[in-house]
Design an enzyme around this catalytic site. Structure first.
Site, PDB file in Angstrom:
ATOM      1  N   ASP A  11       0.842  -1.207   0.000  1.00 37.19           N
ATOM      2  CA  ASP A  11       0.000   0.000   0.000  1.00 37.19           C
ATOM      3  C   ASP A  11       0.876   1.255   0.000  1.00 37.19           C
ATOM      4  O   ASP A  11       0.814   2.074   0.921  1.00 37.19           O
ATOM      5  CB  ASP A  11      -0.936   0.004   1.222  1.00 37.19           C
ATOM      6  N   ASP A  16       6.822   0.973   1.994  1.00 36.21           N
ATOM      7  CA  ASP A  16       6.605  -0.006   0.917  1.00 36.21           C
ATOM      8  C   ASP A  16       7.528   0.321  -0.258  1.00 36.21           C
ATOM      9  O   ASP A  16       8.174  -0.562  -0.831  1.00 36.21           O
ATOM     10  CB  ASP A  16       5.163   0.044   0.403  1.00 36.21           C
ATOM     11  N   ASN A  40      -2.500   2.502   3.452  1.00 39.80           N
ATOM     12  CA  ASN A  40      -1.977   3.855   3.734  1.00 39.80           C
ATOM     13  C   ASN A  40      -2.827   4.930   3.067  1.00 39.80           C
ATOM     14  O   ASN A  40      -2.975   6.032   3.587  1.00 39.80           O
ATOM     15  CB  ASN A  40      -0.536   3.978   3.252  1.00 39.80           C
ATOM     16  N   THR A 124       3.098  -6.106   2.246  1.00 42.68           N
ATOM     17  CA  THR A 124       3.558  -5.077   3.184  1.00 42.68           C
ATOM     18  C   THR A 124       2.457  -4.067   3.498  1.00 42.68           C
ATOM     19  O   THR A 124       2.726  -2.935   3.904  1.00 42.68           O
ATOM     20  CB  THR A 124       4.788  -4.335   2.610  1.00 42.68           C
ATOM     21  N   PHE A 165      -1.045  -1.363  12.323  1.00 42.78           N
ATOM     22  CA  PHE A 165      -1.936  -0.812  11.293  1.00 42.78           C
ATOM     23  C   PHE A 165      -2.378  -1.864  10.260  1.00 42.78           C
ATOM     24  O   PHE A 165      -3.568  -1.993   9.972  1.00 42.78           O
ATOM     25  CB  PHE A 165      -1.232   0.357  10.592  1.00 42.78           C
ATOM     26  N   ASP A 239       8.475  -1.980   6.232  1.00 43.46           N
ATOM     27  CA  ASP A 239       8.223  -2.933   5.142  1.00 43.46           C
ATOM     28  C   ASP A 239       9.493  -3.544   4.569  1.00 43.46           C
ATOM     29  O   ASP A 239       9.482  -4.684   4.087  1.00 43.46           O
ATOM     30  CB  ASP A 239       7.424  -2.246   4.030  1.00 43.46           C
TER      31      ASP A 239
HETATM   32  O1  RIB Z   1       2.405  -0.347  10.745  1.00 41.08           O
HETATM   33  C1  RIB Z   1       3.310  -0.139   9.683  1.00 41.08           C
HETATM   34  C2  RIB Z   1       2.702  -0.560   8.396  1.00 41.08           C
HETATM   35  O2  RIB Z   1       1.565   0.246   8.103  1.00 41.08           O
HETATM   36  C3  RIB Z   1       3.648  -0.358   7.188  1.00 41.08           C
HETATM   37  O3  RIB Z   1       3.389  -1.365   6.247  1.00 41.08           O
HETATM   38  C4  RIB Z   1       3.231   0.970   6.644  1.00 41.08           C
HETATM   39  O4  RIB Z   1       3.495   1.103   5.233  1.00 41.08           O
HETATM   40  C5  RIB Z   1       1.751   0.928   6.875  1.00 41.08           C
HETATM   41  O5  RIB Z   1       1.171   0.180   5.817  1.00 41.08           O
HETATM   42 CA    CA Z   2       2.867  -0.744   3.944  1.00 38.84          CA
END
Ligand code: RIB
Ligand code: CA
Length: 311
Positions: A11, A16, A40, A124, A165, A239
Site C-alpha cells: 500500500d 513499501d 496507507n 507489506t 496498522f 516494510d
Molecule cells: O504499521 C506499519 C505498516 O503500516 C507499514 O506497512 C506501513 O506502510 C503501513 O502500511
Molecule cells: Ca505498507
C-alpha cells in the site's frame, strides 16, 4: 544460487516504496508481479503510487489493482503518516504501464499457478488481497513457499495499543492468512521499530547520487517527519524488513510461535496474540522476527540504492 520468485503486494506508502527498491535492486529476487492494497491510502492512490514506483525503478512485471476495501471493515487510511497522496515528497515519473485487466487475487493466482517453482508472497500492507487469493484459490497454497509479511506485533501496537496498522485495517483477512497453514515470516513492530534509519543514513543514501538515490532520500526525509514528531530517533523502515529477511536472514533473530489474530473485542481487535507457552496446544504458524543488526540493515539499503547508480 537460483533466484527467489516473489510477488509484491503493498500500500505504498514510503516504507513499501523503499522495500520495493530493495527488492528490485536485489539480483537474488525475481519480481513476478506487483499488486496494490488499500491501506496507507485509498486503492486508487496506492495503485497510482505503485505504478509510479515501478516506473522509477524500471520494475518490469504485471501489476494489478487490489481489493478496494477490507473484507468486512470500512476503508481506513493513514494520511498523517504518508500524506494526502500516500507517497508525499519527491516528484515521481508517471506510470509506464496500466494495471492488467485482472483483479489482484486473480493475477496472484495466475502467477503462482504458472510458476515452475513455488513463489514467495511479500505483503507489506493490509492482507485483503492475500486472503481473497487463499479463499478463492485454495489450490495455490501448495505452490506458495512462504509469506514474508510486514504486520502485527507481539509487545504493543502502533494504531491502537493492541494492534499494528496493517492487521487492524483488515483483521479478518489477517485471520485467514495466519490460519492458512502457509509458512509465514512475520516482520512485526517488535523488529521493525528497531529497523531504524537515521538522518546520517539518509545522507549516505543521498550521497550515492543519481535519481533513485535522491528520491529514496526524499522519501526517508518525509517519512521521518511523522516519526520524529512521535519521538523516534530515526525512521522505522517497517516494510523493508519483510524483503531484507529473504535476502539476509542471518541479520535477524526470531522464534517460531503460534499467533492468533483477534477479530473481535472493543480494545483488542487487530491484535496478533502469540502463544509462547503452547497453552492452546497448536503448532507454530509463524516465524516471528524479534531483532536485527540495524547497521547491517541500513548498509543493505545503501547498497541497494547504489546498484541503481551502477545500472
Ligand atoms: O504499521 C506499519 C505498516 O503500516 C507499514 O506497512 C506501513 O506502510 C503501513 O502500511
Ligand atoms: Ca505498507
Amino acid at each position: 544460487m537460483p533466484k527467489i520468485p516473489i510477488l509484491l503486494d503493498g500500500d505504498p506508502g514510503h516504507d513499501d516504496a523503499i522495500a520495493w527498491t530493495l527488492a528490485a535492486a536485489s539480483p537474488e529476487l525475481d519480481i513476478r508481479c506487483v499488486t496494490s492494497s488499500s491501506g496507507n491510502q485509498s486503492i486508487e492512490k496506492t495503485t497510482y503510487n505503485a505504478l509510479r514506483i515501478m516506473a522509477l525503478l524500471n520494475i518490469r512485471a504485471p501489476m494489478a489493482k487490489g481489493c478496494p476495501r477490507p473484507l468486512l471493515s470500512p476503508v481506513m487510511t493513514a494520511p498523517s503518516v504518508h500524506g494526502k497522496s500516500g507517497l508525499d515528497g519527491p516528484a515521481l515519473p508517471e506510470p509506464a504501464q496500466a494495471p492488467v485487466d485482472l483483479s489482484a487475487p486473480e493475477l496472484m493466482a495466475r502467477t503462482i499457478l504458472t510458476s515452475p517453482e513455488p513463489v514467495t508472497l511479500v505483503p507489506t500492507g493490509p492482507l485483503t488481497n492475500v486472503a481473497a487469493l487463499l479463499l478463492a484459490h485454495p489450490e495455490v497454497k501448495a505452490r506458495i513457499a512462504r509469506i514474508s509479511l510486514m504486520g502485527g506485533c507481539i509487545a504493543h501496537g502502533n494504531w491502537t495499543p493492541a494492534a499494528e496498522f496493517n492487521i487492524l485495517v483488515d483483521p479478518e483477512a489477517a485471520d485467514v492468512v495466519f490460519r492458512s497453514g502457509v509458512p509465514i515470516t512475520m516482520a512485526g513492530l517488535d523488529v521493525t521499530e528497531q529497523a531504524l534509519l537515521y538522518p546520517a543514513d539518509f545522507a549516505r543514501i543521498r550521497a550515492v547520487g543519481g535519481p533513485v538515490a535522491s528520491v529514496v532520500a526524499d522519501w526517508l526525509e518525509f517519512f521521518y517527519q511523522f516519526h520524529r514528531s512521535m519521538g523516534y530517533p530515526g525512521a522505522p523502515i517497517h516494510d523493508a524488513v519483510a524483503v531484507a529477511w529473504l535476502l539476509r536472514p542471518e541479520l535477524f533473530t526470531g522464534r517460531d510461535l503460534y499467533v492468533a489474530v483477534e477479530t473481535a473485542g472493543r480494545y483488542g481487535r487487530g491484535a496478533t496474540i502469540p502463544d509462547p507457552h503452547g497453552v492452546w496446544d497448536k503448532a507454530p504458524n509463524a516465524h516471528v522476527l524479534t531483532g536485527l543488526d540495524r547497521a547491517a540493515f541500513a548498509d543493505l539499503l545503501v547498497e541497494a540504492v547504489a546498484r541503481y547508480k551502477e545500472a
